[in-house]
Scaffold this active site. Structure first.
Site, PDB file in Angstrom:
ATOM      1  N   HIS A  62     -17.156  23.196  21.562  1.00 49.32           N
ATOM      2  CA  HIS A  62     -17.742  22.362  22.606  1.00 49.32           C
ATOM      3  C   HIS A  62     -19.263  22.357  22.437  1.00 49.32           C
ATOM      4  O   HIS A  62     -19.860  23.364  22.078  1.00 49.32           O
ATOM      5  CB  HIS A  62     -17.364  22.943  23.972  1.00 49.32           C
ATOM      6  CG  HIS A  62     -17.713  22.066  25.129  1.00 49.32           C
ATOM      7  ND1 HIS A  62     -17.111  20.846  25.350  1.00 49.32           N
ATOM      8  CD2 HIS A  62     -18.597  22.234  26.149  1.00 49.32           C
ATOM      9  CE1 HIS A  62     -17.600  20.313  26.450  1.00 49.32           C
ATOM     10  NE2 HIS A  62     -18.510  21.123  26.949  1.00 49.32           N
ATOM     11  N   SER A  69     -19.352  16.424  28.214  1.00 47.41           N
ATOM     12  CA  SER A  69     -18.866  17.517  29.052  1.00 47.41           C
ATOM     13  C   SER A  69     -18.759  17.029  30.501  1.00 47.41           C
ATOM     14  O   SER A  69     -18.113  16.011  30.750  1.00 47.41           O
ATOM     15  CB  SER A  69     -19.784  18.736  28.903  1.00 47.41           C
ATOM     16  OG  SER A  69     -19.195  19.883  29.446  1.00 47.41           O
ATOM     17  N   GLU A 104     -12.769  23.102  20.966  1.00 43.28           N
ATOM     18  CA  GLU A 104     -13.592  23.034  22.174  1.00 43.28           C
ATOM     19  C   GLU A 104     -13.727  24.398  22.855  1.00 43.28           C
ATOM     20  O   GLU A 104     -14.813  24.845  23.197  1.00 43.28           O
ATOM     21  CB  GLU A 104     -12.983  22.035  23.165  1.00 43.28           C
ATOM     22  CG  GLU A 104     -12.997  20.586  22.717  1.00 43.28           C
ATOM     23  CD  GLU A 104     -14.308  19.881  22.993  1.00 43.28           C
ATOM     24  OE1 GLU A 104     -15.229  20.509  23.547  1.00 43.28           O
ATOM     25  OE2 GLU A 104     -14.413  18.692  22.642  1.00 43.28           O
TER      26      GLU A 104
END
Length: 562
Positions: free
Chosen positions: A452, A198, A319
């Site tokens: 995600h 990330s 995501e």
């Protein structure tokens, strides 16, 4: 009496932890599961008082053995509520942790940078236990680092004196500390793999390009992010900094000295007034900027100057569902769907989001309405089936995909293609597998997938969304494959998965990737090529880039030349 003293000395010696000499003094760690662990080693002076909003300064040497036996402060997050969840949060936080095998000599090093949108997170939240059991046990050293976050890490006036990017400079200082000292811990300073997820991955991307750090690593692992995106290049950071300074009664420009005197309590109060999210597709209030120093140019240009080194880039197939359907990450992003909102998602809902959160401030000018319709057509109208049992599920999925493409998929693909065009060996994977327990019952089946942060469960044994039983299949073998992938890459520069011939990306227009599914792994082609083409064509046509607004000027000039 003499016998007693000798006995005490011998007992203390037996209980002493491992000791390693650094350039600044000795550090004493602890032993755990066959590993030696050193916690909260300072790599810079505390960035407090006069050192607030300044580049990190090397620590003073220490004479006594430094007790690196427990975690200390996490770095101050951008929002008071997040800080209250941490028992140890403060400005004096520039430390790193090293987890190594007991017997270590010239071992490869994994330099881990945590995520959290440059605004939250810590090295301590990952712990050291799993790194010791699953990484150090396989002959690699892991270093996890802390860096300033939020307003402390990225406050910027857009000037050479208050440039921002303090958090990136912290990462650079930590990397230099590791490179200069890791040999004493049994590591190889010439085999450092920088690794992040990330915002940590966007940071790794930035470290590979910055003149401060691009020669200080050997390999890079970039998971579920890229620096080729607006939330990593700070189009609104200077304006956000100005607003904060004005709320606090500090002059603008020239707010730094005034801001240095403000207490955390005062700054948190001002953040409450300002708001902790942007409420737009730019997402973050605080992030890196193109400062002409650490980031001398926009990443899409700066990458052309970066060295060619093996790179592993990964992503998930859904995501954006983490922020949309799962309604997580609310302290940094405002795109979540509550259980009450979920049934309301339809074409009109998505259209309103496009206008309010994507095309705000009259983006695209006189062409705004046409672009609005183009985006709506691509994400909703073109793919809408004539007959569908769950129309709401279709819309929730398309909403999540819109967020996925803008904030993750397209920028990641742009970075992959840019690196491949430079002849960089790039291996790419996509995580499609997910455990059904991470999805709540009210979320439509069509909107489910690998969100995600999904890999956190497997790579770090961190239950981000739900506790997953890693003893059952397929989660057990997927965890083993992901960890083996990372370790083999750190050791050899080539990620290895058993019984799979995984090659670097050969064609930037048809990206080959390893697909990690519940029923196995396979090599596939055409990774998110359609949305990449859509957004590239829109950028070229309009001279403005919604994916990364800081990159628009270059494409606007290119448009003028055509």
């Amino acid at each position: 009496m003499r016998i007693f003293l000798v006995s005490v000395i011998l007992i203390n010696a037996c209980w002493a932890g491992p000791i390693v000499e650094t350039n600044y003094g000795k550090v004493e760690g602890i032993e755990y599961e066959g590993a030696e662990v050193f916690l909260a080693i300072p790599f810079a002076k505390p960035p407090v008082d006069d050192l607030r909003f300044e580049k990190p300064v090397a620590p003073d040497p220490w004479e006594d053995v430094y007790p690196a036996t427990q975690y200390r402060n996490d770095c101050t997050p951008h929002y008071r509520l997040v800080a209250q969840f941490s028992s140890y949060s403060g400005e004096d936080c520039l430390t790193l942790n090293i987890i190594k095998p007991k017997k270590a000599e010239k071992l490869p090093v994994l330099f881990w940078i945590h995520g959290g949108g440059y605004e939250i997170g810590s090295a301590s939240q990952h712990g050291y236990e799993f790194f010791a059991k699953r990484y150090a046990s396989q002959g690699v050293i892991v270093a996890t680092v802390q860096y300033r976050l939020g307003f402390m890490g990225f406050f910027s006036e857009g000037t050479s004196d208050v440039q921002g990017n303090w958090g990136l400079f912290d990462q650079a200082a930590a990397l230099e500390f590791v490179k200069s000292n890791i040999e004493n811990f049994g590591g190889d300073p010439n085999q450092i793999t920088i690794w992040g997820y990330s915002a940590g991955a966007a940071s790794v991307s930035q470290l590979t390009m910055s003149p401060y750090t691009r020669d200080s690593y050997s390999k890079a692992i970039i998971m579920s992010a890229s620096s080729f995106v607006g939330w990593a290049t700070g189009p609104n950071v200077v304006e956000t900094s100005k607003q904060l300074a004005e709320i606090l009664g500090c002059p603008w420009p020239g707010a730094k000295e005034c801001m240095k005197k403000k207490s955390l309590h005062e700054i948190f109060d001002a953040i409450e007034v300002q708001g902790w999210t942007t409420g737009t597709i730019d997402i973050l209030r605080w992030s890196p900027v193109i400062d002409g120093d650490f980031m001398t140019k926009n990443p899409e240009e700066l990458i052309k100057e970066s060295p060619v080194k093996p790179t592993l880039i990964g992503m998930s197939n859904k995501e954006g569902s983490y922020f949309a359907a799962l309604n997580m990450g609310r302290v940094i992003a405002d795109f979540g769907l509550s259980p009450e909102d979920m049934p309301k998602v339809d074409e009109e809902f998505i259209s309103e989001i496009i206008g309010r959160k994507l095309l705000y401030n009259n983006r695209y000018g006189e062409n705004r309405e046409k672009v609005w319709n183009d985006i709506l057509d691509f994400y909703v109208k073109q793919g809408k089936p004539a007959e569908v049992k769950d129309l709401n599920g279709f819309y929730v999925d398309r909403y999540s995909e819109l967020l996925s493409d803008i904030t993750f998929n397209v920028p990641i693909l742009r970075e992959i293609t840019s690196r491949v065009e430079r002849k960089t060996p790039v291996w790419t994977y996509r995580m499609d597998h997910y455990d059904k327990n991470i999805w709540k019952k009210h979320i439509p089946e069509q909107a489910r997938g690998s969100p995600h942060a999904n890999e956190y469960h497997y790579l770090f044994d961190m239950p981000v969304m739900a506790k997953i039983d890693m003893k059952k299949e397929p989660d057990s073998w997927i965890q083993n494959d992901l960890i083996d992938m990372v370790i083999s890459f750190a050791k050899t520069g080539v990620p290895q998965i058993e019984d799979v011939e995984w090659r670097p990306v050969s064609d930037p227009d048809d990206v080959n990737f390893l697909n990690i599914r519940s029923d196995g792994v396979s090599i596939e082609h055409g990774l998110f090529q359609e949305p990449l083409a859509f957004w590239n064509e829109l950028r070229q046509r309009e001279g403005f880039d919604l994916i990364d607004p800081t990159n628009s000027a270059m494409h606007s000039s290119n448009k003028d030349e055509l």
